[in-house]
Design a protein around this motif. Structure first.
Motif, PDB file in Angstrom:
ATOM      1  N   MET A   1      -2.773 -18.341 -19.772  1.00 50.59           N
ATOM      2  CA  MET A   1      -1.595 -18.773 -20.403  1.00 50.59           C
ATOM      3  C   MET A   1      -0.699 -19.688 -19.339  1.00 50.59           C
ATOM      4  SD  MET A   1       1.479 -16.388 -21.714  1.00 50.59           S
ATOM      5  CE  MET A   1       0.178 -15.325 -22.760  1.00 50.59           C
ATOM      6  N   VAL A   5       4.981 -20.720 -20.603  1.00 53.67           N
ATOM      7  CA  VAL A   5       4.781 -20.218 -22.219  1.00 53.67           C
ATOM      8  C   VAL A   5       4.946 -18.564 -21.540  1.00 53.67           C
ATOM      9  CG1 VAL A   5       3.512 -19.382 -24.088  1.00 53.67           C
ATOM     10  CG2 VAL A   5       3.362 -21.731 -23.456  1.00 53.67           C
ATOM     11  N   ARG A   6       4.456 -18.295 -20.610  1.00 49.55           N
ATOM     12  CA  ARG A   6       4.643 -16.840 -20.225  1.00 49.55           C
ATOM     13  C   ARG A   6       6.152 -16.633 -19.838  1.00 49.55           C
ATOM     14  NH1 ARG A   6       1.055 -17.077 -16.758  1.00 49.55           N
ATOM     15  NH2 ARG A   6       2.372 -17.156 -14.706  1.00 49.55           N
ATOM     16  N   LEU A   9       8.331 -16.198 -23.404  1.00 51.80           N
ATOM     17  CA  LEU A   9       7.969 -14.942 -24.010  1.00 51.80           C
ATOM     18  C   LEU A   9       8.457 -13.907 -23.310  1.00 51.80           C
ATOM     19  CD1 LEU A   9       4.079 -15.465 -24.901  1.00 51.80           C
ATOM     20  CD2 LEU A   9       6.078 -15.740 -26.377  1.00 51.80           C
ATOM     21  N   SER A 119       3.919 -12.827 -29.130  1.00 50.70           N
ATOM     22  CA  SER A 119       3.397 -12.817 -27.748  1.00 50.70           C
ATOM     23  C   SER A 119       1.972 -12.766 -28.042  1.00 50.70           C
ATOM     24  CB  SER A 119       3.706 -11.715 -27.096  1.00 50.70           C
ATOM     25  OG  SER A 119       5.070 -11.569 -26.929  1.00 50.70           O
ATOM     26  N   ASN A 121      -0.173 -13.996 -30.365  1.00 49.58           N
ATOM     27  CA  ASN A 121      -0.525 -15.344 -30.740  1.00 49.58           C
ATOM     28  C   ASN A 121      -0.942 -16.330 -29.777  1.00 49.58           C
ATOM     29  OD1 ASN A 121      -1.021 -16.833 -33.148  1.00 49.58           O
ATOM     30  ND2 ASN A 121       0.505 -18.281 -32.311  1.00 49.58           N
ATOM     31  N   GLN A 122      -0.245 -16.160 -28.479  1.00 44.11           N
ATOM     32  CA  GLN A 122      -0.443 -16.962 -27.385  1.00 44.11           C
ATOM     33  C   GLN A 122      -1.259 -16.634 -26.407  1.00 44.11           C
ATOM     34  OE1 GLN A 122       1.262 -19.897 -27.237  1.00 44.11           O
ATOM     35  NE2 GLN A 122       2.193 -19.345 -29.443  1.00 44.11           N
ATOM     36  N   LYS A 124      -5.327 -14.965 -24.845  1.00 40.54           N
ATOM     37  CA  LYS A 124      -6.711 -14.629 -24.967  1.00 40.54           C
ATOM     38  C   LYS A 124      -7.183 -13.635 -24.606  1.00 40.54           C
ATOM     39  CE  LYS A 124      -7.217 -19.935 -24.148  1.00 40.54           C
ATOM     40  NZ  LYS A 124      -7.789 -20.863 -23.611  1.00 40.54           N
ATOM     41  N   PRO A 186       7.431 -20.593 -28.925  1.00 35.60           N
ATOM     42  CA  PRO A 186       6.141 -21.209 -29.466  1.00 35.60           C
ATOM     43  C   PRO A 186       5.914 -20.806 -31.042  1.00 35.60           C
ATOM     44  CG  PRO A 186       5.852 -20.193 -27.293  1.00 35.60           C
ATOM     45  CD  PRO A 186       7.445 -19.813 -27.763  1.00 35.60           C
ATOM     46  N   THR A 188       4.587 -19.642 -34.223  1.00 38.04           N
ATOM     47  CA  THR A 188       3.685 -18.483 -34.733  1.00 38.04           C
ATOM     48  C   THR A 188       3.615 -18.701 -36.208  1.00 38.04           C
ATOM     49  OG1 THR A 188       4.345 -16.981 -32.950  1.00 38.04           O
ATOM     50  CG2 THR A 188       3.132 -15.889 -34.724  1.00 38.04           C
TER      51      THR A 188
END
Length: 408
Positions: A1, A5-6, A9, A119, A121-122, A124, A186, A188
């Motif tokens: 990530m 983005v981290r 969130l 969260s 959704n972003q 892996k 982000p 969703t």
């Protein structure tokens, strides 16, 4: 990530739980001190959380999973929440306070599932990534508690001057900020917007109930409901308990529970990977039972260490059960119903379980007090400790070890 983005969130989590922690910890003390509410009134006020949580899966399933982007719903709710927090700040009696709080909690509780959904959704690899982001929610809660004690709103002088009502205006301001910020998060998108026959059960998010067909998950779901009965005693009674027995800066001391939550949140991925889901949940439920025993025998003088250890165990109780449960739920949910699945576990924990728990805590607290309103806390705390042991035995007996797949 990506780092940005981290960061975004993490800030979302910080603000989400700052808003909640601004007023929730001290609400019992506020109601008794400022609005002269009785134990049954305080129980009713805390129950609004449960009513909101029961409705959360349906609200999230109806909106987030099917029609609208989750971050936009989150922003809209917090903007409304800012207005309601200000009205709660302005309330002069419990009769005017309660309906406003009920409306607020019906709106707020779905946001717990929404921030998780945004969260996840972003991510892996949620098993490793989620705790690092979720820990900032805990830091937000801690920060709110330390601010309250630093400003002495919860001190004996602050209570006498009615300063504890300032927690509501603080929550209102931060909720306004989070509402605006949420629209920048982000995207969703809705996941359940599919072609084909319209299904009413799908619109309401009821398809997430299919998770209960899995025996292990059904046991976990039922255990979540049951363990939240003793948990409600902590949320409802801890602040009045510490205040009544003479512990100074009680809100700041209770924030140490969230400090430990930060530490155990960071340790969770290691413990989870090494010992597995079942052992992680067992440790959490055992910690609940131990905490209430420490509260039963602790005091504000030589036994204050027992109270502090009991508070610090909150990190184990919360992280090892709730965060593990959120990861477990996400692993079982299909790609189509991630938001409504998180709403389902919110229903089990903050909804049904705590609704029963808040009612029980109010009845038991009212029963174990003398004519002057002084409570027999040892008797009160031993009851949730015993319930925790019974739930632990139930879970150990029926839940089978399971290796979960957290990969997409």
């Amino acid at each position: 990530m990506p780092f940005i983005v981290r960061f975004r969130l993490s800030l979302m989590m910080f603000l989400e739980f700052f808003v909640w922690g601004s007023w929730y910890v001290t609400m019992g003390t506020f109601l008794g001190s400022n609005l002269k509410a009785q134990d049954q009134d305080i129980s009713l006020a805390f129950s609004t959380q449960s009513f909101g949580a029961i409705l959360a899966p349906f609200i999230v399933g109806l909106i987030a999973d099917r029609y609208f982007q989750a971050q936009k719903i989150l922003g809209f709710i917090h903007l409304l929440g800012a207005v309601l927090m200000y009205l709660l700040y302005s309330s002069e009696n419990f009769a005017g306070f309660f309906p406003l709080l009920l409306i607020y909690m019906i709106l707020f509780m779905p946001t717990l599932a929404l921030v998780n959904s945004i969260s996840f959704n972003q991510m892996k690899n949620p098993e490793k990534e989620f705790s690092v982001i979720r820990v900032w929610g805990t830091i937000g809660w801690v920060t709110a508690g330390f601010i309250i004690s630093a400003l002495a709103w919860d001190s004996q002088t602050g209570l006498a001057e009615g300063l504890l009502k300032n927690t509501w205006i603080m929550a209102s301001i931060v909720s306004l900020g989070l509402g605006i910020y949420s629209f920048t998060l982000p995207s969703t998108p809705p996941r359940a917007k599919t072609a084909g026959e319209f299904k009413f059960s799908e619109v309401l998010g009821l398809d997430a109930l299919a998770l209960l067909k899995h025996k292990n998950y059904a046991i976990f779901f039922l255990s979540s409901i049951l363990i939240c009965i003793p948990l409600a005693f902590y949320y409802q009674n801890a602040s009045p308990f510490l205040t009544e027995i003479g512990v100074e800066n009680s809100t700041g001391k209770m924030a140490f529970g969230q400090v430990s939550e930060v530490l155990f949140m960071l340790a969770l991925p290691i413990f989870f990977s090494r010992f597995g889901l079942k052992n992680t949940l067992i440790v959490a439920m055992l910690a609940w039972a131990i905490r209430y025993v420490l509260f039963a025998f602790g005091d504000a003088d030589s036994g204050v260490w027992m109270l502090l250890v009991g508070i610090a165990l909150h990190g184990v109780c919360y992280d090892f059960f709730f965060v593990s449960g959120q990861i477990y739920t996400d692993a079982h949910a299909g790609e189509k119903f991630k938001s409504s699945a998180q709403g389902l576990i919110t229903l089990a924990t903050y909804g049904v379980g705590m609704l029963i728990g808040f009612w029980a805590a109010g009845q038991i607290s009212n029963y174990y007090q003398d004519a002057t309103g002084v409570h027999f806390w040892k008797s009160i705390w031993m009851i949730p400790s015993g319930i925790s042991i019974l739930v632990l035995l139930f879970f150990i007996s029926l839940f089978k070890k399971e290796k979960i797949n957290t990969q997409p």
